[in-house]
Design a protein around this motif. Structure first.
Motif, PDB file in Angstrom:
ATOM      1  N   ARG A   1      -4.463  -1.695  -8.644  1.00  0.00           N
ATOM      2  CA  ARG A   1      -5.194  -0.895  -7.663  1.00  0.00           C
ATOM      3  C   ARG A   1      -6.325  -0.174  -8.273  1.00  0.00           C
ATOM      4  N   PHE A   2      -6.076   0.159  -9.612  1.00  0.00           N
ATOM      5  CA  PHE A   2      -7.392   0.742 -10.304  1.00  0.00           C
ATOM      6  C   PHE A   2      -8.081   0.074 -11.162  1.00  0.00           C
ATOM      7  N   ARG A   3      -7.692  -1.312 -11.403  1.00  0.00           N
ATOM      8  CA  ARG A   3      -8.527  -2.225 -12.114  1.00  0.00           C
ATOM      9  C   ARG A   3      -8.869  -1.790 -13.546  1.00  0.00           C
ATOM     10  N   GLY A   4      -8.134  -1.393 -14.441  1.00  0.00           N
ATOM     11  CA  GLY A   4      -8.510  -1.083 -15.866  1.00  0.00           C
ATOM     12  C   GLY A   4      -7.368  -0.895 -16.748  1.00  0.00           C
ATOM     13  N   SER A   5      -7.990  -0.695 -18.111  1.00  0.00           N
ATOM     14  CA  SER A   5      -6.694  -0.301 -19.031  1.00  0.00           C
ATOM     15  C   SER A   5      -6.016   0.796 -18.508  1.00  0.00           C
ATOM     16  N   ALA A   6      -5.308   1.209 -19.268  1.00  0.00           N
ATOM     17  CA  ALA A   6      -4.484   2.510 -18.966  1.00  0.00           C
ATOM     18  C   ALA A   6      -5.182   3.632 -18.928  1.00  0.00           C
ATOM     19  N   PRO A   7      -6.195   4.144 -19.761  1.00  0.00           N
ATOM     20  CA  PRO A   7      -6.729   5.393 -19.620  1.00  0.00           C
ATOM     21  C   PRO A   7      -7.729   5.183 -18.561  1.00  0.00           C
ATOM     22  N   LEU A   8      -8.311   3.925 -18.360  1.00  0.00           N
ATOM     23  CA  LEU A   8      -9.378   3.897 -17.068  1.00  0.00           C
ATOM     24  C   LEU A   8      -8.612   3.981 -15.917  1.00  0.00           C
ATOM     25  N   SER A   9      -7.726   3.298 -15.734  1.00  0.00           N
ATOM     26  CA  SER A   9      -6.805   3.329 -14.292  1.00  0.00           C
ATOM     27  C   SER A   9      -6.239   4.517 -14.116  1.00  0.00           C
ATOM     28  N   LEU A  10      -5.666   5.347 -14.976  1.00  0.00           N
ATOM     29  CA  LEU A  10      -4.901   6.860 -14.753  1.00  0.00           C
ATOM     30  C   LEU A  10      -6.037   7.636 -14.619  1.00  0.00           C
ATOM     31  N   ARG A  11      -7.188   7.321 -15.171  1.00  0.00           N
ATOM     32  CA  ARG A  11      -8.559   8.261 -14.927  1.00  0.00           C
ATOM     33  C   ARG A  11      -8.966   8.009 -13.153  1.00  0.00           C
ATOM     34  N   ARG A  12      -9.011   6.813 -12.844  1.00  0.00           N
ATOM     35  CA  ARG A  12      -9.389   6.643 -11.368  1.00  0.00           C
ATOM     36  C   ARG A  12      -8.403   7.003 -10.419  1.00  0.00           C
ATOM     37  N   LEU A  13      -7.071   6.941 -10.964  1.00  0.00           N
ATOM     38  CA  LEU A  13      -6.132   7.716 -10.123  1.00  0.00           C
ATOM     39  C   LEU A  13      -6.203   8.994 -10.020  1.00  0.00           C
TER      40      LEU A  13
ATOM     41  N   LEU B   1       0.504  14.753  -8.330  1.00  0.00           N
ATOM     42  CA  LEU B   1      -0.675  14.081  -7.461  1.00  0.00           C
ATOM     43  C   LEU B   1      -0.233  13.473  -5.964  1.00  0.00           C
ATOM     44  N   ARG B   2       1.179  13.231  -6.086  1.00  0.00           N
ATOM     45  CA  ARG B   2       1.703  12.653  -4.945  1.00  0.00           C
ATOM     46  C   ARG B   2       1.028  11.265  -4.172  1.00  0.00           C
ATOM     47  N   LYS B   3       0.999  10.474  -5.311  1.00  0.00           N
ATOM     48  CA  LYS B   3       0.278   9.192  -4.992  1.00  0.00           C
ATOM     49  C   LYS B   3       1.404   8.068  -4.604  1.00  0.00           C
ATOM     50  N   GLY B   4       2.686   8.307  -4.548  1.00  0.00           N
ATOM     51  CA  GLY B   4       3.568   7.570  -4.218  1.00  0.00           C
ATOM     52  C   GLY B   4       3.556   6.562  -3.108  1.00  0.00           C
ATOM     53  N   PRO B   5       3.163   7.438  -1.839  1.00  0.00           N
ATOM     54  CA  PRO B   5       2.837   6.698  -0.786  1.00  0.00           C
ATOM     55  C   PRO B   5       1.634   5.642  -1.060  1.00  0.00           C
ATOM     56  N   GLU B   6       0.610   6.140  -1.577  1.00  0.00           N
ATOM     57  CA  GLU B   6      -0.480   5.190  -1.745  1.00  0.00           C
ATOM     58  C   GLU B   6      -0.198   4.095  -2.561  1.00  0.00           C
ATOM     59  N   LEU B   7       0.707   4.086  -3.509  1.00  0.00           N
ATOM     60  CA  LEU B   7       0.733   3.029  -4.449  1.00  0.00           C
ATOM     61  C   LEU B   7       1.826   2.103  -3.661  1.00  0.00           C
ATOM     62  N   GLN B   8       2.746   2.821  -2.951  1.00  0.00           N
ATOM     63  CA  GLN B   8       3.768   1.800  -2.220  1.00  0.00           C
ATOM     64  C   GLN B   8       2.889   1.066  -1.314  1.00  0.00           C
ATOM     65  N   HIS B   9       2.115   1.645  -0.468  1.00  0.00           N
ATOM     66  CA  HIS B   9       1.146   0.927   0.426  1.00  0.00           C
ATOM     67  C   HIS B   9       0.386  -0.321  -0.114  1.00  0.00           C
ATOM     68  N   HIS B  10      -0.099   0.042  -1.390  1.00  0.00           N
ATOM     69  CA  HIS B  10      -0.800  -1.010  -2.046  1.00  0.00           C
ATOM     70  C   HIS B  10       0.052  -2.131  -2.574  1.00  0.00           C
ATOM     71  N   LEU B  11       1.186  -2.065  -3.037  1.00  0.00           N
ATOM     72  CA  LEU B  11       2.177  -2.897  -3.334  1.00  0.00           C
ATOM     73  C   LEU B  11       2.584  -3.710  -2.020  1.00  0.00           C
ATOM     74  N   ASN B  12       3.064  -3.134  -1.078  1.00  0.00           N
ATOM     75  CA  ASN B  12       3.365  -3.714   0.357  1.00  0.00           C
ATOM     76  C   ASN B  12       2.212  -4.464   0.842  1.00  0.00           C
ATOM     77  N   THR B  13       1.039  -4.126   0.863  1.00  0.00           N
ATOM     78  CA  THR B  13       0.013  -4.923   1.291  1.00  0.00           C
ATOM     79  C   THR B  13      -0.315  -6.157   0.622  1.00  0.00           C
ATOM     80  N   VAL B  14      -0.129  -6.339  -0.523  1.00  0.00           N
ATOM     81  CA  VAL B  14      -0.651  -7.315  -1.494  1.00  0.00           C
ATOM     82  C   VAL B  14       0.514  -8.194  -1.625  1.00  0.00           C
TER      83      VAL B  14
END
Length: 526
Positions: free
Chosen positions: A77-89, A418-431
């Motif tokens: 979803r956040f298209r990066g290495s671990a630091p970049l992806s987690l920063r974007r998250l 951060l309560r990002k569970g629903p967003e990440l679940q939505h991402h996985l289910n969409t693709v």
């Protein structure tokens, strides 16, 4: 104002796997490593034999696969290495967690290469059974020339030379890139690994005593299922064998195209890894059954059924006694070398990707810079007479504290804070084709941090109170707790370094509307 180099780095298209098959092979190559061959058989044997497969499968389904999906979702979803992806998250605070994972991967790469170098040496030694009649004495005395704990600059040529070869091969593959380097290496080496190990297993099954060895491994002790430590061991084995929670799968998933199936390939990777572990258990214990038969004792009376002792002491002793021993030894140590090498590539890619994106470096410059520094440190620390002891301590702290802490922090911060569970679940289910329910969020945010948190606290208390392997307290302070201190320091300091690329606003795809998803779950009611 950005420099021309920074603008060029920002314009470079992100590397990608050539397709789903390439990604799956690379992910399996990362997951299938040394631990599959030398850790799983012993852990299973010591924790209920065949009955251990029950908590093992439960752990795979309730923890291993859910965290694997979490890593996939963050990276893709956040298209990066671990630091970049987690920063974007989650901003700069979560970027620290990404650098924590990068630092763990860097530390692991330093000593993991040493074990691969040992396996490569023993592959050569197999052809003339160079360890003779005393494999234990040969390994620690003649080969590693082990001295007391401390700091030594007395290099061991038999380790230094293959270690340099491993580093050169690793840097060449990483420098070639994701598709031409990582993917191509796994496409070549993974089938060779599986074929070689299948030949080894088939040969082992026809040895005298093989049945007794398999009985020792798979005879179920259902009483063990009532022991909480058996369940903890199962979760620990799954956790350590899947290459999760320290940046690898975040990085690998980021190289997939935006419209890529994630969950179904994830299931393939997870079950392929576990299948190889069971295959390894069959091969190892069939061979141990032969060894016990030769000595007229029960398999349970053998020593060194896991880890370094199994691979470099017990197996050489077996090879010396069996018909066709040199070929069997070459297959075993060749498999060990290939399994370690494919995993090592993924570990170092975590570091390389983070450095490339943070400092706006090209792939080749990042590989030579960070890889060169790692190679020098690896040689200085682990090709000397104190290398074995340093490796043992650094491995114990980085795995049992570093990686477990990373998993606990990831699940707590991403799901609870951060309560990002629903967003990440939505991402996985969409693709993806295999859809996840809210149970996934419950497992990742509830069961996993509780179990791993218990493991983490227990291990910290044990190491602080009891020490480790009778090593001096000062030595453990430097190489054990000092390793964790360096990892934490990297996590704290690196987020304050300015990003030289990827500073543009980022928009995650597909779009996520929390209120719309909530309304859908409530049948359209707001």
């Amino acid at each position: 104002m950005s420099t021309p180099a920074e603008r060029a780095a920002a314009r470079r298209p992100r590397e990608q796997w050539t397709g789903q098959a390439g990604f799956i092979l690379a992910a399996i190559g990362s997951a299938v490593g040394l631990g599959n061959i030398w850790r799983f058989p012993g852990v299973a044997y010591e924790n209920g034999g065949g009955a251990f497969l029950i908590p093992y499968i439960v752990a795979l389904i309730t923890a291993g696969i859910p965290i694997l999906f979490l890593d996939y979702a963050i990276g893709h979803r956040f298209r990066g290495s671990a630091p970049l992806s987690l920063r974007r998250l989650g901003g700069k605070g979560l970027e620290s967690l990404g650098w924590f994972q990068v630092a763990i991967a860097f530390v692991i790469s330093l000593y993991y290469t040493a074990v691969i170098a040992w396996a490569l040496s023993y592959f050569i030694f197999s052809f003339d059974l160079r360890w003779g009649d005393d494999p234990a004495g040969f390994f620690q005395g003649e080969y590693l020339q082990v001295s007391d704990p401390g700091v030594s600059l007395q290099f061991v040529p038999g380790v230094l030379i293959p270690l340099a070869i491993v580093w050169i091969a690793t840097l060449l593959v990483l420098g070639a890139g994701v598709a031409k380097g990582l993917e191509r290496a796994n496409v070549i080496f993974l089938p060779i690994l599986v074929l070689a190990f299948l030949v080894l297993v088939i040969r082992a099954l026809f040895l005298d005593g093989a049945t007794e060895g398999l009985n020792a491994l798979f005879t179920p002790d259902f009483a063990a299922l009532g022991n909480p430590n058996v369940w903890i061991a199962a979760y620990g084995q799954i956790f350590f064998s899947l290459s999760i929670a320290f940046g690898i799968m975040i990085t690998y998933a980021s190289y997939r195209r935006r419209r890529s199936n994630l969950t179904a390939p994830g299931l393939v990777v997870a079950f392929a890894n576990s299948s190889f572990e069971i295959l390894a258990g069959i091969g190892v214990f069939a061979t141990l059954g032969f060894f016990a038969f030769q000595q007229g004792i029960a398999v349970g009376e053998l020593e060194g059924l896991t880890g370094v002792g199994l691979s470099f002491v017990t197996f050489p002793a077996i090879v010396s006694q069996m018909p066709g021993g040199p070929l069997f030894g070459a297959l075993f140590f060749g498999s060990l070398t290939l399994a370690g090498f494919t995993s090592l590539l993924s570990v170092l890619q975590v570091v390389s990707a983070g450095v490339q994106e943070k400092f706006g470096l090209t792939r080749v410059k990042a590989t030579l810079g960070i890889g060169g520094a790692a190679a020098v440190l690896s040689i200085l620390l682990f090709s000397t007479t104190t290398g074995l002891i340093a490796l043992d301590v650094v491995d114990n702290w980085s795995n049992n504290i570093g990686i477990v802490a990373s998993a606990v922090l990831t699940t707590v911060l991403v799901i609870w804070v951060l309560r990002k569970g629903p967003e990440l679940q939505h991402h996985l289910n969409t693709v993806s084709t295999f859809q996840l329910g809210r149970t996934w969020v419950v497992l990742v945010g509830g069961l996993v941090p509780v179990l791993l948190g218990y493991m983490l606290v227990s291990r910290i208390v044990a190491l602080a109170v009891e020490g480790y392997e009778d090593y001096p307290v000062g030595y453990l302070g430097v190489f054990g707790w000092g390793t964790i201190g360096l990892i934490v320091a990297a996590a704290v300091l690196l987020p304050f370094v300015r990003w030289r690329s990827h500073r543009e606003p980022f928009t995650a795809w597909p779009p996520f509307d929390r209120s719309a998803v909530t309304a859908t779950r409530n049948g359209g009611r707001r």
